[in-house]
Write a protein that holds these residues in place. Structure first.
Motif, PDB file in Angstrom:
ATOM      1  N   VAL A 163       0.847  -1.189   0.000  1.00  0.00           N
ATOM      2  CA  VAL A 163       0.000   0.000   0.000  1.00  0.00           C
ATOM      3  C   VAL A 163       0.883   1.239   0.000  1.00  0.00           C
ATOM      4  O   VAL A 163       1.632   1.476   0.949  1.00  0.00           O
ATOM      5  CB  VAL A 163      -0.939   0.012   1.229  1.00  0.00           C
ATOM      6  N   GLY A 164       0.788   2.034  -1.056  1.00  0.00           N
ATOM      7  CA  GLY A 164       1.583   3.254  -1.166  1.00  0.00           C
ATOM      8  C   GLY A 164       0.699   4.485  -1.245  1.00  0.00           C
ATOM      9  O   GLY A 164       0.474   5.029  -2.319  1.00  0.00           O
ATOM     10  N   LEU A 165       0.186   4.913  -0.106  1.00  0.00           N
ATOM     11  CA  LEU A 165      -0.705   6.074  -0.058  1.00  0.00           C
ATOM     12  C   LEU A 165      -0.093   7.258   0.677  1.00  0.00           C
ATOM     13  O   LEU A 165      -0.705   8.312   0.762  1.00  0.00           O
ATOM     14  CB  LEU A 165      -2.034   5.706   0.626  1.00  0.00           C
ATOM     15  N   GLY A 166       1.103   7.089   1.227  1.00  0.00           N
ATOM     16  CA  GLY A 166       1.700   8.155   2.019  1.00  0.00           C
ATOM     17  C   GLY A 166       1.189   8.137   3.443  1.00  0.00           C
ATOM     18  O   GLY A 166       0.091   7.659   3.728  1.00  0.00           O
ATOM     19  N   CYS A 167       1.991   8.647   4.346  1.00  0.00           N
ATOM     20  CA  CYS A 167       1.671   8.694   5.772  1.00  0.00           C
ATOM     21  C   CYS A 167       0.839   9.949   6.081  1.00  0.00           C
ATOM     22  O   CYS A 167       1.172  11.039   5.606  1.00  0.00           O
ATOM     23  CB  CYS A 167       2.973   8.714   6.568  1.00  0.00           C
ATOM     24  N   PRO A 168      -0.245   9.820   6.863  1.00  0.00           N
ATOM     25  CA  PRO A 168      -0.768   8.635   7.567  1.00  0.00           C
ATOM     26  C   PRO A 168      -1.891   7.912   6.813  1.00  0.00           C
ATOM     27  O   PRO A 168      -2.509   7.011   7.373  1.00  0.00           O
ATOM     28  CB  PRO A 168      -1.319   9.256   8.850  1.00  0.00           C
ATOM     29  N   ARG A 169      -2.166   8.303   5.568  1.00  0.00           N
ATOM     30  CA  ARG A 169      -3.282   7.715   4.835  1.00  0.00           C
ATOM     31  C   ARG A 169      -3.120   6.213   4.666  1.00  0.00           C
ATOM     32  O   ARG A 169      -4.083   5.449   4.774  1.00  0.00           O
ATOM     33  CB  ARG A 169      -3.430   8.390   3.468  1.00  0.00           C
ATOM     34  N   GLN A 170      -1.891   5.775   4.413  1.00  0.00           N
ATOM     35  CA  GLN A 170      -1.692   4.351   4.167  1.00  0.00           C
ATOM     36  C   GLN A 170      -1.933   3.526   5.425  1.00  0.00           C
ATOM     37  O   GLN A 170      -2.474   2.412   5.375  1.00  0.00           O
ATOM     38  CB  GLN A 170      -0.294   4.102   3.633  1.00  0.00           C
ATOM     39  N   GLU A 171      -1.542   4.055   6.585  1.00  0.00           N
ATOM     40  CA  GLU A 171      -1.797   3.330   7.833  1.00  0.00           C
ATOM     41  C   GLU A 171      -3.291   3.270   8.146  1.00  0.00           C
ATOM     42  O   GLU A 171      -3.788   2.265   8.669  1.00  0.00           O
ATOM     43  CB  GLU A 171      -1.033   3.978   8.986  1.00  0.00           C
ATOM     44  N   GLU A 172      -4.014   4.337   7.826  1.00  0.00           N
ATOM     45  CA  GLU A 172      -5.467   4.321   8.007  1.00  0.00           C
ATOM     46  C   GLU A 172      -6.104   3.258   7.114  1.00  0.00           C
ATOM     47  O   GLU A 172      -7.015   2.531   7.535  1.00  0.00           O
ATOM     48  CB  GLU A 172      -6.044   5.701   7.689  1.00  0.00           C
ATOM     49  N   PHE A 173      -5.627   3.170   5.863  1.00  0.00           N
ATOM     50  CA  PHE A 173      -6.143   2.183   4.922  1.00  0.00           C
ATOM     51  C   PHE A 173      -5.850   0.769   5.410  1.00  0.00           C
ATOM     52  O   PHE A 173      -6.737  -0.101   5.440  1.00  0.00           O
ATOM     53  CB  PHE A 173      -5.518   2.415   3.547  1.00  0.00           C
ATOM     54  N   VAL A 174      -4.600   0.510   5.793  1.00  0.00           N
ATOM     55  CA  VAL A 174      -4.213  -0.825   6.240  1.00  0.00           C
ATOM     56  C   VAL A 174      -5.017  -1.226   7.478  1.00  0.00           C
ATOM     57  O   VAL A 174      -5.507  -2.363   7.578  1.00  0.00           O
ATOM     58  CB  VAL A 174      -2.698  -0.889   6.521  1.00  0.00           C
ATOM     59  N   HIS A 175      -5.167  -0.303   8.412  1.00  0.00           N
ATOM     60  CA  HIS A 175      -5.918  -0.609   9.634  1.00  0.00           C
ATOM     61  C   HIS A 175      -7.368  -0.956   9.317  1.00  0.00           C
ATOM     62  O   HIS A 175      -7.940  -1.888   9.910  1.00  0.00           O
ATOM     63  CB  HIS A 175      -5.857   0.583  10.597  1.00  0.00           C
ATOM     64  N   ALA A 176      -7.965  -0.247   8.372  1.00  0.00           N
ATOM     65  CA  ALA A 176      -9.365  -0.494   8.013  1.00  0.00           C
ATOM     66  C   ALA A 176      -9.540  -1.798   7.241  1.00  0.00           C
ATOM     67  O   ALA A 176     -10.546  -2.497   7.394  1.00  0.00           O
ATOM     68  CB  ALA A 176      -9.906   0.672   7.187  1.00  0.00           C
ATOM     69  N   MET A 177      -8.552  -2.142   6.408  1.00  0.00           N
ATOM     70  CA  MET A 177      -8.674  -3.310   5.535  1.00  0.00           C
ATOM     71  C   MET A 177      -8.194  -4.605   6.185  1.00  0.00           C
ATOM     72  O   MET A 177      -8.547  -5.697   5.725  1.00  0.00           O
ATOM     73  CB  MET A 177      -7.893  -3.077   4.237  1.00  0.00           C
ATOM     74  N   ARG A 178      -7.420  -4.504   7.231  1.00  0.00           N
ATOM     75  CA  ARG A 178      -6.841  -5.702   7.842  1.00  0.00           C
ATOM     76  C   ARG A 178      -7.877  -6.758   8.209  1.00  0.00           C
ATOM     77  O   ARG A 178      -7.660  -7.955   7.933  1.00  0.00           O
ATOM     78  CB  ARG A 178      -6.033  -5.312   9.094  1.00  0.00           C
ATOM     79  N   PRO A 184      -0.960 -10.426   4.550  1.00  0.00           N
ATOM     80  CA  PRO A 184      -0.269  -9.236   5.064  1.00  0.00           C
ATOM     81  C   PRO A 184      -0.493  -8.023   4.183  1.00  0.00           C
ATOM     82  O   PRO A 184      -0.537  -8.127   2.954  1.00  0.00           O
ATOM     83  CB  PRO A 184       1.208  -9.653   5.063  1.00  0.00           C
ATOM     84  N   LEU A 185      -0.649  -6.868   4.824  1.00  0.00           N
ATOM     85  CA  LEU A 185      -0.724  -5.577   4.146  1.00  0.00           C
ATOM     86  C   LEU A 185       0.429  -4.729   4.638  1.00  0.00           C
ATOM     87  O   LEU A 185       0.598  -4.534   5.844  1.00  0.00           O
ATOM     88  CB  LEU A 185      -2.043  -4.864   4.442  1.00  0.00           C
ATOM     89  N   LEU A 186       1.225  -4.212   3.700  1.00  0.00           N
ATOM     90  CA  LEU A 186       2.396  -3.416   4.047  1.00  0.00           C
ATOM     91  C   LEU A 186       2.192  -1.977   3.600  1.00  0.00           C
ATOM     92  O   LEU A 186       1.998  -1.720   2.410  1.00  0.00           O
ATOM     93  CB  LEU A 186       3.662  -3.954   3.368  1.00  0.00           C
ATOM     94  N   ALA A 187       2.229  -1.040   4.539  1.00  0.00           N
ATOM     95  CA  ALA A 187       2.238   0.379   4.201  1.00  0.00           C
ATOM     96  C   ALA A 187       3.677   0.757   3.874  1.00  0.00           C
ATOM     97  O   ALA A 187       4.541   0.741   4.755  1.00  0.00           O
ATOM     98  CB  ALA A 187       1.711   1.209   5.378  1.00  0.00           C
ATOM     99  N   VAL A 188       3.956   1.064   2.610  1.00  0.00           N
ATOM    100  CA  VAL A 188       5.346   1.167   2.152  1.00  0.00           C
ATOM    101  C   VAL A 188       5.798   2.597   1.861  1.00  0.00           C
ATOM    102  O   VAL A 188       6.890   2.810   1.338  1.00  0.00           O
ATOM    103  CB  VAL A 188       5.580   0.279   0.912  1.00  0.00           C
ATOM    104  N   GLY A 189       4.976   3.589   2.174  1.00  0.00           N
ATOM    105  CA  GLY A 189       5.411   4.973   2.038  1.00  0.00           C
ATOM    106  C   GLY A 189       5.774   5.351   0.619  1.00  0.00           C
ATOM    107  O   GLY A 189       5.007   5.128  -0.319  1.00  0.00           O
TER     108      GLY A 189
END
Length: 264
Positions: A163-178, A184-189
């Motif tokens: 997941v490459g959405l930028g911080c903090p959007r990617q962490e919000e996405f990963v948390h919601a989709m988990r 595994p979902l990786l927020a990769v910046g």
């Protein structure tokens, strides 16, 4: 092994252990949320307690950059010799996925960046299986859209999602989709931009001495000046305060509820 850095729980880990954890989750088809946090990422959790709780619910949070590695060593005697940066961890995971035949799904960034990224990955990792990809829509999710995205990813046959959405959007996405994805979902910046060739990594000596922020500032001054002018000095001040009174920096309770509004 998680340790408290300004209230955000960061794992004392290495590239090999981090990539191994991701691959283990992919093989066993279980949810696993990962992010790599530099100073900016840590400070998003410090300044927004709800987001800090969200970060503390992640399965793996790696120290992305020297200042976070230094904090782990200073506060917790972690004895880490290297940080675990998002772009490098991304490559380690992709190489292992190619070796094991585990398909990956790329979510985020723009269509142009994804096209360049796919071309580079096909040239450098011809055995890698790309199950699917879709760019960011640069907006909040509509009601029910999370299930639609999860269905597309699941039907693609993917076993790992980057997941490459930028911080903090990617962490919000990963948390919601988990909770919706058995993988595994990786927020990769900025890893998508780096590996697509849109951004250049700084020289090794700058990374070694914690000067990657200066390189990034030179590359994107209009977008990043506020981050480094305000967040970096505050990070250092808070770090000194935690060194003086470590018991006073208490991590927030990890978030267990799924966000109803999150970026896509």
């Amino acid at each position: 092994m998680k340790r408290n850095v300004l209230g955000v729980l960061v794992d004392v880990t290495t590239y090999d252990r981090a990539a191994g954890s991701v691959l283990s989750a992919a093989r066993s088809r279980r949810p696993f949320a990962v992010t790599a946090l530099a100073v900016h990422g840590v400070m998003t959790g410090v300044l927004d307690r709800k987001h800090g709780a969200r970060l503390n619910s992640f399965d793996l949070v790696t120290p992305d950059g020297q200042p976070v590695r230094w904090a782990l060593n200073l506060l917790h005697c972690a004895a880490l010799t290297d940080p675990v940066c998002g772009p490098n961890l991304t490559l380690d995971v992709l190489r292992a996925a190619a070796d094991e035949g585990l398909p990956v799904y790329l979510y985020g960034s723009t269509e142009q960046t994804l096209d360049r990224l796919l071309l580079n990955l096909r040239n450098t990792l011809p055995a890698l299986k790309i199950a699917g990809h879709e760019p960011s829509k640069f907006r909040a999710a509509h009601p029910g859209e999370d299930e639609e995205i999860a269905a597309r990813i699941t039907e693609s046959g993917a076993r790992i999602v980057l997941v490459g959405l930028g911080c903090p959007r990617q962490e919000e996405f990963v948390h919601a989709m988990r909770p919706l994805l058995p993988m595994p979902l990786l927020a990769v910046g900025a890893a998508f931009d780096f590996h697509a060739g849109n951004l250049r990594r700084p020289p090794l000596w700058m990374r070694r001495y914690g000067l990657e922020w200066l390189w990034r500032l030179g590359m994107e001054p209009r977008r990043l000046w506020w981050r480094y002018l305000f967040l970096n000095p505050r990070y250092l001040l808070l770090l000194m305060a935690q060194c003086a009174r470590p018991a006073r920096t208490v991590p927030p309770v990890p978030a267990t509820d799924r966000a109803t509004v999150f970026p896509v």
